[in-house]
Design an enzyme around this catalytic site. Structure first.
Site, PDB file in Angstrom:
ATOM      1  N   GLY A 112       0.854  -1.194   0.028  1.00 51.86           N
ATOM      2  CA  GLY A 112       0.061  -0.088   0.080  1.00 51.86           C
ATOM      3  C   GLY A 112       0.636   1.173  -0.025  1.00 51.86           C
ATOM      4  O   GLY A 112       1.963   1.034  -0.023  1.00 51.86           O
ATOM      5  N   GLU A 116       0.037   1.465  -6.431  1.00 54.63           N
ATOM      6  CA  GLU A 116       0.810   0.860  -5.225  1.00 54.63           C
ATOM      7  C   GLU A 116       1.220  -0.476  -5.314  1.00 54.63           C
ATOM      8  O   GLU A 116       2.067  -0.869  -4.924  1.00 54.63           O
ATOM      9  CB  GLU A 116       0.421   1.166  -3.978  1.00 54.63           C
ATOM     10  CG  GLU A 116       0.470   2.946  -3.766  1.00 54.63           C
ATOM     11  CD  GLU A 116       2.003   3.097  -3.381  1.00 54.63           C
ATOM     12  OE1 GLU A 116       2.761   2.245  -3.035  1.00 54.63           O
ATOM     13  OE2 GLU A 116       2.131   4.374  -3.294  1.00 54.63           O
ATOM     14  N   GLU A 135       4.804  -2.148  -5.796  1.00 55.50           N
ATOM     15  CA  GLU A 135       5.414  -3.051  -4.640  1.00 55.50           C
ATOM     16  C   GLU A 135       5.570  -4.296  -4.895  1.00 55.50           C
ATOM     17  O   GLU A 135       6.418  -4.989  -4.495  1.00 55.50           O
ATOM     18  CB  GLU A 135       4.575  -2.465  -3.272  1.00 55.50           C
ATOM     19  CG  GLU A 135       4.746  -1.280  -2.699  1.00 55.50           C
ATOM     20  CD  GLU A 135       4.348  -1.040  -1.375  1.00 55.50           C
ATOM     21  OE1 GLU A 135       3.897  -1.863  -0.768  1.00 55.50           O
ATOM     22  OE2 GLU A 135       4.851   0.165  -0.865  1.00 55.50           O
ATOM     23  N   PRO A 140      -6.551   7.255  15.031  1.00 54.91           N
ATOM     24  CA  PRO A 140      -5.300   8.070  14.976  1.00 54.91           C
ATOM     25  C   PRO A 140      -3.884   7.463  15.402  1.00 54.91           C
ATOM     26  O   PRO A 140      -2.903   7.963  14.998  1.00 54.91           O
ATOM     27  CB  PRO A 140      -5.705   9.385  15.725  1.00 54.91           C
ATOM     28  CG  PRO A 140      -7.168   9.316  16.007  1.00 54.91           C
ATOM     29  CD  PRO A 140      -7.495   7.818  15.785  1.00 54.91           C
ATOM     30  N   GLU A 156      10.873  -7.602   0.548  1.00 58.10           N
ATOM     31  CA  GLU A 156      10.742  -8.998   0.151  1.00 58.10           C
ATOM     32  C   GLU A 156       8.927  -8.934  -0.023  1.00 58.10           C
ATOM     33  O   GLU A 156       8.356  -8.378   0.630  1.00 58.10           O
ATOM     34  CB  GLU A 156      10.967  -9.847   1.076  1.00 58.10           C
ATOM     35  CG  GLU A 156      12.378 -10.048   1.587  1.00 58.10           C
ATOM     36  CD  GLU A 156      13.281 -11.147   0.589  1.00 58.10           C
ATOM     37  OE1 GLU A 156      12.759 -11.729  -0.106  1.00 58.10           O
ATOM     38  OE2 GLU A 156      14.486 -10.889   0.873  1.00 58.10           O
TER      39      GLU A 156
END
Lengths: 140, 140
Positions: B41, B57, B61, B78, B107
């Site tokens: 992400g 993303e 990744e 939060p 990895e």
């Protein structure tokens, strides 16, 4: 420096009377620009959960305490807000009682689902309500 | 000046082989802090839809092209990110092929649903995956 869209939240409030009869959904006339009819909503504060921001904004704009039913979707088209890029988490919620305009809302209205003036809605709220109406049809 | 939480997106990638057999979900070992096992992400860019940020993303990744199945939820406690307040839109998606670590991923791993090392996950990704596993149980 990380820069991301502003995060907002809007609510589709399903309003019921004291005998649990569905009265309609709640829309507001915006006090600030862009003027027009809108779902109640606003920005999420730093340090605040999105669900808490939703409840706070619904209370601030319509005086209603809402219960969240489900997250409808996140609307994040970069052009949906003419001011800047805002992503909105839209929740379907329910409430009872009498809405009362407050804060950023100039007026507050209750609309039957088949009487919503879709073309008077600002931002992408027409699409949001169309998605909502479609999802209700699919459930029925 | 409007200030809202940063907006991120994470993906639960259901990986299938060429014969449509489910292989597991894809997790990464993070290259940047906080180190640990995570869902792939990242942050949503200004001018980019959340769904497009998710696909970008996932590709950056894991090298995988993903198809979005549905929005699971928005996670916005939060304290979920130790660095600052980040809200993440989590999508369940599917893909085929061989993941390959890239970008912020050191990895990349494929885990069977009953073999995910939940306690090695960073942020609130343990809760996100538990919610995912629970929703799968409810569908079955």
């Amino acid at each position: 420096m990380i820069k991301t869209p502003f995060l907002a939240t809007d609510g589709i409030i399903e309003l019921y009377d004291e005998n649990n009869n569905f009265k309609g959904i709640v829309l507001i006339q915006r006090l600030n620009k862009p003027h027009g009819l809108a779902l109640p909503g606003g920005f999420v504060d730093i340090g605040e959960k999105v669900e808490d921001a939703l409840k706070r904004e619904m209370k601030e704009e319509t005086s209603l305490d809402v219960e969240i039913k489900r997250l409808q979707n996140i609307y994040s088209d970069p052009k949906r807000d003419p001011r800047f890029h805002t992503a909105s988490a839209v929740y379907i919620c329910k409430s009872k009682g009498e809405p009362k305009a407050n804060d950023d809302a100039k007026e507050v209205y209750i609309y039957d689902l088949d009487k919503i003036p879709l073309d008077k809605l600002v931002f992408d709220h027409k699409k949001i309500i169309e998605d909502y109406l479609l999802s209700k049809e699919q459930i029925l």
